[in-house]
Motif scaffolding. Sequence first.
Motif, PDB file in Angstrom:
ATOM      1  N   TYR A 285      -0.920  37.925  54.657  1.00  0.00           N
ATOM      2  CA  TYR A 285      -1.210  39.066  55.526  1.00  0.00           C
ATOM      3  C   TYR A 285       0.029  39.929  55.768  1.00  0.00           C
ATOM      4  O   TYR A 285      -0.081  41.126  55.995  1.00  0.00           O
ATOM      5  CB  TYR A 285      -1.699  38.598  56.901  1.00  0.00           C
ATOM      6  N   THR A 286       1.212  39.301  55.795  1.00  0.00           N
ATOM      7  CA  THR A 286       2.403  40.057  56.197  1.00  0.00           C
ATOM      8  C   THR A 286       3.199  40.597  55.002  1.00  0.00           C
ATOM      9  O   THR A 286       4.233  41.231  55.195  1.00  0.00           O
ATOM     10  CB  THR A 286       3.335  39.155  57.038  1.00  0.00           C
ATOM     11  N   VAL A 287       2.723  40.347  53.790  1.00  0.00           N
ATOM     12  CA  VAL A 287       3.512  40.758  52.622  1.00  0.00           C
ATOM     13  C   VAL A 287       3.690  42.277  52.584  1.00  0.00           C
ATOM     14  O   VAL A 287       4.803  42.781  52.369  1.00  0.00           O
ATOM     15  CB  VAL A 287       2.859  40.250  51.312  1.00  0.00           C
ATOM     16  N   GLU A 288       2.615  42.998  52.842  1.00  0.00           N
ATOM     17  CA  GLU A 288       2.707  44.465  52.761  1.00  0.00           C
ATOM     18  C   GLU A 288       3.652  45.029  53.836  1.00  0.00           C
ATOM     19  O   GLU A 288       4.583  45.773  53.500  1.00  0.00           O
ATOM     20  CB  GLU A 288       1.313  45.068  52.871  1.00  0.00           C
ATOM     21  N   PRO A 289       3.468  44.667  55.129  1.00  0.00           N
ATOM     22  CA  PRO A 289       4.429  45.194  56.111  1.00  0.00           C
ATOM     23  C   PRO A 289       5.864  44.734  55.848  1.00  0.00           C
ATOM     24  O   PRO A 289       6.819  45.484  56.099  1.00  0.00           O
ATOM     25  CB  PRO A 289       3.920  44.656  57.458  1.00  0.00           C
ATOM     26  N   LEU A 290       6.023  43.522  55.306  1.00  0.00           N
ATOM     27  CA  LEU A 290       7.372  43.014  55.003  1.00  0.00           C
ATOM     28  C   LEU A 290       8.046  43.903  53.956  1.00  0.00           C
ATOM     29  O   LEU A 290       9.193  44.334  54.124  1.00  0.00           O
ATOM     30  CB  LEU A 290       7.253  41.579  54.475  1.00  0.00           C
ATOM     31  N   LEU A 291       7.314  44.199  52.872  1.00  0.00           N
ATOM     32  CA  LEU A 291       7.904  45.022  51.814  1.00  0.00           C
ATOM     33  C   LEU A 291       8.080  46.463  52.286  1.00  0.00           C
ATOM     34  O   LEU A 291       9.072  47.115  51.956  1.00  0.00           O
ATOM     35  CB  LEU A 291       7.056  44.946  50.534  1.00  0.00           C
ATOM     36  N   ASP A 292       7.132  46.954  53.097  1.00  0.00           N
ATOM     37  CA  ASP A 292       7.269  48.318  53.649  1.00  0.00           C
ATOM     38  C   ASP A 292       8.537  48.433  54.495  1.00  0.00           C
ATOM     39  O   ASP A 292       9.191  49.471  54.508  1.00  0.00           O
ATOM     40  CB  ASP A 292       6.071  48.668  54.543  1.00  0.00           C
ATOM     41  N   ALA A 293       8.865  47.357  55.215  1.00  0.00           N
ATOM     42  CA  ALA A 293      10.029  47.388  56.117  1.00  0.00           C
ATOM     43  C   ALA A 293      11.342  47.520  55.336  1.00  0.00           C
ATOM     44  O   ALA A 293      12.383  47.831  55.915  1.00  0.00           O
ATOM     45  CB  ALA A 293      10.068  46.124  56.978  1.00  0.00           C
ATOM     46  N   LEU A 294      11.287  47.278  54.024  1.00  0.00           N
ATOM     47  CA  LEU A 294      12.505  47.398  53.211  1.00  0.00           C
ATOM     48  C   LEU A 294      12.801  48.850  52.852  1.00  0.00           C
ATOM     49  O   LEU A 294      13.843  49.149  52.271  1.00  0.00           O
ATOM     50  CB  LEU A 294      12.371  46.568  51.927  1.00  0.00           C
ATOM     51  N   GLY A 295      11.856  49.751  53.159  1.00  0.00           N
ATOM     52  CA  GLY A 295      12.084  51.166  52.866  1.00  0.00           C
ATOM     53  C   GLY A 295      11.771  51.488  51.424  1.00  0.00           C
ATOM     54  O   GLY A 295      10.998  50.769  50.775  1.00  0.00           O
ATOM     55  N   PRO A 296      12.403  52.567  50.893  1.00  0.00           N
ATOM     56  CA  PRO A 296      12.098  53.009  49.526  1.00  0.00           C
ATOM     57  C   PRO A 296      12.276  51.860  48.539  1.00  0.00           C
ATOM     58  O   PRO A 296      13.175  51.042  48.696  1.00  0.00           O
ATOM     59  CB  PRO A 296      13.122  54.105  49.264  1.00  0.00           C
ATOM     60  N   ARG A 297      11.412  51.843  47.528  1.00  0.00           N
ATOM     61  CA  ARG A 297      11.361  50.705  46.588  1.00  0.00           C
ATOM     62  C   ARG A 297      12.734  50.212  46.132  1.00  0.00           C
ATOM     63  O   ARG A 297      13.453  50.921  45.435  1.00  0.00           O
ATOM     64  CB  ARG A 297      10.590  51.139  45.338  1.00  0.00           C
ATOM     65  N   PRO A 298      13.086  48.995  46.486  1.00  0.00           N
ATOM     66  CA  PRO A 298      14.362  48.447  46.000  1.00  0.00           C
ATOM     67  C   PRO A 298      14.232  48.002  44.541  1.00  0.00           C
ATOM     68  O   PRO A 298      13.150  47.634  44.101  1.00  0.00           O
ATOM     69  CB  PRO A 298      14.575  47.232  46.904  1.00  0.00           C
ATOM     70  N   ARG A 299      15.346  48.048  43.815  1.00  0.00           N
ATOM     71  CA  ARG A 299      15.295  47.590  42.409  1.00  0.00           C
ATOM     72  C   ARG A 299      15.495  46.069  42.357  1.00  0.00           C
ATOM     73  O   ARG A 299      14.594  45.348  41.949  1.00  0.00           O
ATOM     74  CB  ARG A 299      16.379  48.308  41.594  1.00  0.00           C
ATOM     75  N   ARG A 300      16.633  45.579  42.862  1.00  0.00           N
ATOM     76  CA  ARG A 300      16.918  44.136  42.774  1.00  0.00           C
ATOM     77  C   ARG A 300      16.520  43.482  44.095  1.00  0.00           C
ATOM     78  O   ARG A 300      17.188  43.681  45.112  1.00  0.00           O
ATOM     79  CB  ARG A 300      18.406  43.923  42.519  1.00  0.00           C
ATOM     80  N   LEU A 301      15.440  42.725  44.063  1.00  0.00           N
ATOM     81  CA  LEU A 301      14.907  42.151  45.315  1.00  0.00           C
ATOM     82  C   LEU A 301      14.981  40.627  45.290  1.00  0.00           C
ATOM     83  O   LEU A 301      14.622  39.984  44.300  1.00  0.00           O
ATOM     84  CB  LEU A 301      13.456  42.600  45.501  1.00  0.00           C
ATOM     85  N   LEU A 302      15.456  40.069  46.391  1.00  0.00           N
ATOM     86  CA  LEU A 302      15.544  38.615  46.545  1.00  0.00           C
ATOM     87  C   LEU A 302      14.399  38.147  47.438  1.00  0.00           C
ATOM     88  O   LEU A 302      14.273  38.601  48.584  1.00  0.00           O
ATOM     89  CB  LEU A 302      16.904  38.278  47.184  1.00  0.00           C
ATOM     90  N   ASP A 303      13.548  37.253  46.898  1.00  0.00           N
ATOM     91  CA  ASP A 303      12.454  36.660  47.693  1.00  0.00           C
ATOM     92  C   ASP A 303      12.945  35.305  48.185  1.00  0.00           C
ATOM     93  O   ASP A 303      13.117  34.356  47.412  1.00  0.00           O
ATOM     94  CB  ASP A 303      11.197  36.520  46.817  1.00  0.00           C
ATOM     95  N   LEU A 304      13.167  35.227  49.505  1.00  0.00           N
ATOM     96  CA  LEU A 304      13.747  34.014  50.110  1.00  0.00           C
ATOM     97  C   LEU A 304      12.649  33.042  50.496  1.00  0.00           C
ATOM     98  O   LEU A 304      11.692  33.438  51.163  1.00  0.00           O
ATOM     99  CB  LEU A 304      14.490  34.403  51.390  1.00  0.00           C
TER     100      LEU A 304
END
Length: 247
Positions: A17-36
């Motif tokens: 449920y929180t994946v979309e707001p989590l990624l939105d909170a990162l702002g403009p699309r990041p290139r190198r993303l770390l999924d912790l």
Amino acid sequence: MRDPAAYDRGFARLTSYTVEPLLDALGPRPRRLLDLGCGTGVVTAAALALGAEVTAVDSSPAMLDVVARRHPGATVRGATLPVLPFDDGSFDAAAGNFVINHVTDTPATLAELHRVLRPGGALALTWWTSEEMTATNVFAEALAAARVPYEPPARPFTAVERPERFAGLLTAAGFGEVGVRTLRWRHRVDPAAWWTGVVEAAGPRFEVITRQPPETLARVRACYDRLAAPYAAAGFPVCARLAHGLR
Ligand SMILES: C[S@@+](CC[C@H](N)C(=O)[O-])C[C@H]1O[C@@H](n2cnc3c(N)ncnc32)[C@H](O)[C@@H]1O
């Protein structure tokens, strides 16, 4: 986590449920993303779909096996927070969906995340609020109702989970533009399927249920069925926090 497949069928539906707001909170699309604490990869899947180069880390080799099989486009690494095996400034963004509540040293973890992000890089983290999490508290209530002694595992994160306290820790770690939002939703799930998903996954909090002899297990299950029934139609209330900041 004993059974990643059960986690995927059960708990990962709740965390999604929180994946979309989590990624939105990162702002403009990041290139190198770390999924912790990638688990079975709900964030990795969504970030890959957005075109990010994803590095997924988890302390559980079983979880990492699932992600490696399912997402060959992601880089998969074993890591146990607060230590990350990456150079300074390696990532444009880091996202952790329900992992910060598992770590024992929050300040050290935030310092490490600050280190591996590039200047201006974005961080977003979610966690459950311990007191308002009906979807999992119902299992603790069922154990109590069945008179099974149950001591929940220590959760050091509880001491820092309040929004203002966590925001202070982010600021102290060097993050700017810090914010913490509250997310509430209903987890709509068949209570019988939810029992199977949570109990079979045997995560650290409820593996106690699987250890019970059959007659005790049946008693806990009967209590669970009674306590979960009121949520069958509208779903279990769920409350999480979403924190974000910029390095
Ligand atoms: C609740 S699951 C969340 C998984 C995934 N992010 C999701 O949203 O479904 C927590 C995950 O964090 C991992 N984990 C727990 N403690 C960790 C630590 N100290 N460092 C890295 N991963 C950890 C667990 O193995 C598990 O996969």
